[in-house]
Scaffold this active site. Structure first.
Site, PDB file in Angstrom:
ATOM      1  N   THR A 149       0.846  -1.198   0.000  1.00  7.83           N
ATOM      2  CA  THR A 149       0.000   0.000   0.000  1.00  7.83           C
ATOM      3  C   THR A 149       0.874   1.237   0.000  1.00  7.83           C
ATOM      4  O   THR A 149       1.929   1.236   0.637  1.00  7.83           O
ATOM      5  CB  THR A 149      -0.875   0.006   1.284  1.00  7.83           C
ATOM      6  OG1 THR A 149      -1.775  -1.091   1.202  1.00  7.83           O
ATOM      7  CG2 THR A 149      -1.653   1.293   1.458  1.00  7.83           C
TER       8      THR A 149
ATOM      9  N   GLY B 287      -3.746  -6.762   5.752  1.00  8.72           N
ATOM     10  CA  GLY B 287      -4.579  -5.794   6.451  1.00  8.72           C
ATOM     11  C   GLY B 287      -5.438  -6.358   7.561  1.00  8.72           C
ATOM     12  O   GLY B 287      -5.813  -5.630   8.490  1.00  8.72           O
TER      13      GLY B 287
HETATM   14  N1  ASP Z   1      -2.753  -3.477   3.705  1.00  5.35           N
HETATM   15  C1  ASP Z   1      -3.185  -3.821   2.387  1.00  5.35           C
HETATM   16  C2  ASP Z   1      -4.456  -4.628   2.488  1.00  5.35           C
HETATM   17  O1  ASP Z   1      -4.547  -5.506   3.308  1.00  5.35           O
HETATM   18  C3  ASP Z   1      -2.156  -4.576   1.594  1.00  5.35           C
HETATM   19  C4  ASP Z   1      -0.711  -4.138   1.787  1.00  5.35           C
HETATM   20  O2  ASP Z   1      -0.454  -2.998   2.145  1.00  5.35           O
HETATM   21  O3  ASP Z   1       0.208  -4.953   1.622  1.00  5.35           O
HETATM   22  O4  ASP Z   1      -5.347  -4.408   1.716  1.00  5.35           O
END
Ligand code: ASP
Length: 343
Positions: free
Chosen positions: A195, A249
């Site tokens: 992200t 997440g």
């Molecule tokens: N945090 C994001 C999600 O779970 C993915 C990531 O940042 O790796 O959608």
């Protein structure tokens, strides 16, 4: 930028391994961390360099942290072609690209969209939710309808590369998020989650943050991650600091993790200590799972001091301020497991 451009972009950035101690020594004895008086912006991952470069001109002309983080996130959504953020993101298991984004300022104003389709700039829709509705979070069709009502263009975003990767994935259909993929240059090395989390302190002493992502590749249709959940993927409070997250997440949501990082800073932890303690909470809750997945936190306090920590090695972040460049150095975060543990 094409997918391989992200690799070239990383290769052209200098990886400042072991540079974690820098932000802490920078603040010694100062109310505002060295170099942060004119504002500072920090972003997750190698593409954080480009996001910061898009955000910095806003801060440099005395603009707000909120405008700066939106500019940085928009850069990542559109200008960088990347398998984990924006229009080049990988789709869910049904082949549908859904995007999550949020934005928050240190006064507690916030907005977010989850699982939005066919809209190129979810972070700006999130800002419109914040500024033009009585709500914080809109999802799926409702988020898209709202975006269109606000003048955002609806257009198909899924790229040929992403469609090809999805067809390849269908052959096994295994949901097994990769962690810190080696950039070997082969098609299979594309990241399946990351992200853009961007945090900023402006010259007026105000904080803001934004998150934008296509979430976990091959997720169930309708899955929403931490990035649009205020307190999980993003939190900001002018009295304390701001935090953001990347990685699987579900772990951030379970631990209200970005809020936790900010609250730990409120209790007196440095940004690095707060991020480390939040990572330890993730391990404590799910010790076995934590060995197989990545979780990363990035934080900035109200003085501009920056810190980060991850579960596993490989997490890097970028920082840009008024200090004369180059600003393409990546700072490697310490991690609980393996290798570069810095305490
Ligand atoms: N945090 C994001 C999600 O779970 C993915 C990531 O940042 O790796 O959608």
């Amino acid at each position: 930028m094409t997918m391989s451009s992200r690799r070239q972009f990383l290769q052209s950035s200098l990886l400042a391994t072991g540079a974690l101690a820098l932000p802490r020594t920078m603040v010694a004895g100062n109310t505002i961390a060295n170099g942060a008086a004119g504002g500072r912006v920090v972003s997750t991952w190698d593409f954080g360099v480009g996001a910061n470069a898009a955000a910095w001109p806003v801060l440099a002309r005395g603009g707000s942290a909120l405008d700066a983080v939106e500019a940085g996130a928009r850069w990542a959504e559109a200008d960088l072609c990347n398998s984990t953020v924006g229009h080049c993101g990988y789709p869910d298991r049904d082949g549908v690209l859904t995007l999550d984004a949020s934005i928050m300022d240190g006064d507690g104003r916030c907005g977010a969209v989850g699982a939005i389709e066919d809209i190129e700039h979810p972070v700006s829709v999130a800002r419109a939710v914040m500024e033009k509705t009585p709500h914080v979070l809109l999802v799926a069709d409702g988020a898209q309808q709202f975006a269109v009502s606000q003048g955002f263009e609806k257009k198909p975003l899924l790229t040929d590369d992403a469609r090809k990767a999805w067809r390849e994935w269908l052959k096994t259909s295994e949901y097994r998020p990769k962690m810190n993929v080696e950039r070997t240059g082969t098609p299979g090395d594309a990241h399946d989650h990351d992200t853009l989390g961007i945090l900023s302190l402006d010259a007026h002493g105000k904080l803001a943050g934004a998150c934008t992502t296509s979430g976990m590749a091959w997720k169930l249709h309708g899955r929403v991650g931490d990035s649009p959940i205020i307190g999980a993927g993003l939190y900001a409070d002018n009295e304390v600091g701001a935090a953001t997250a990347s990685g699987v997440g579900e772990e951030m949501i379970r631990n209200a993790a970005s809020f936790l990082v900010v609250e730990l800073m409120r209790e007196g932890r440095s940004p690095t200590e707060a991020c480390r303690e939040a990572i330890e909470r993730v391990v404590h809750k799910r010790p076995a799972a934590s060995k197989t997945l990545q979780v990363c936190f990035l934080a900035i306090d109200k003085h501009g001091e920056v810190g980060a920590y991850a579960l596993h090695p490989g997490f890097v972040y970028a920082m840009h301020d008024a200090t004369p460049g180059p600003h393409d150095k990546l700072i490697a975060a310490a991690s609980i497991y393996g290798g570069n543990v810095v305490r």
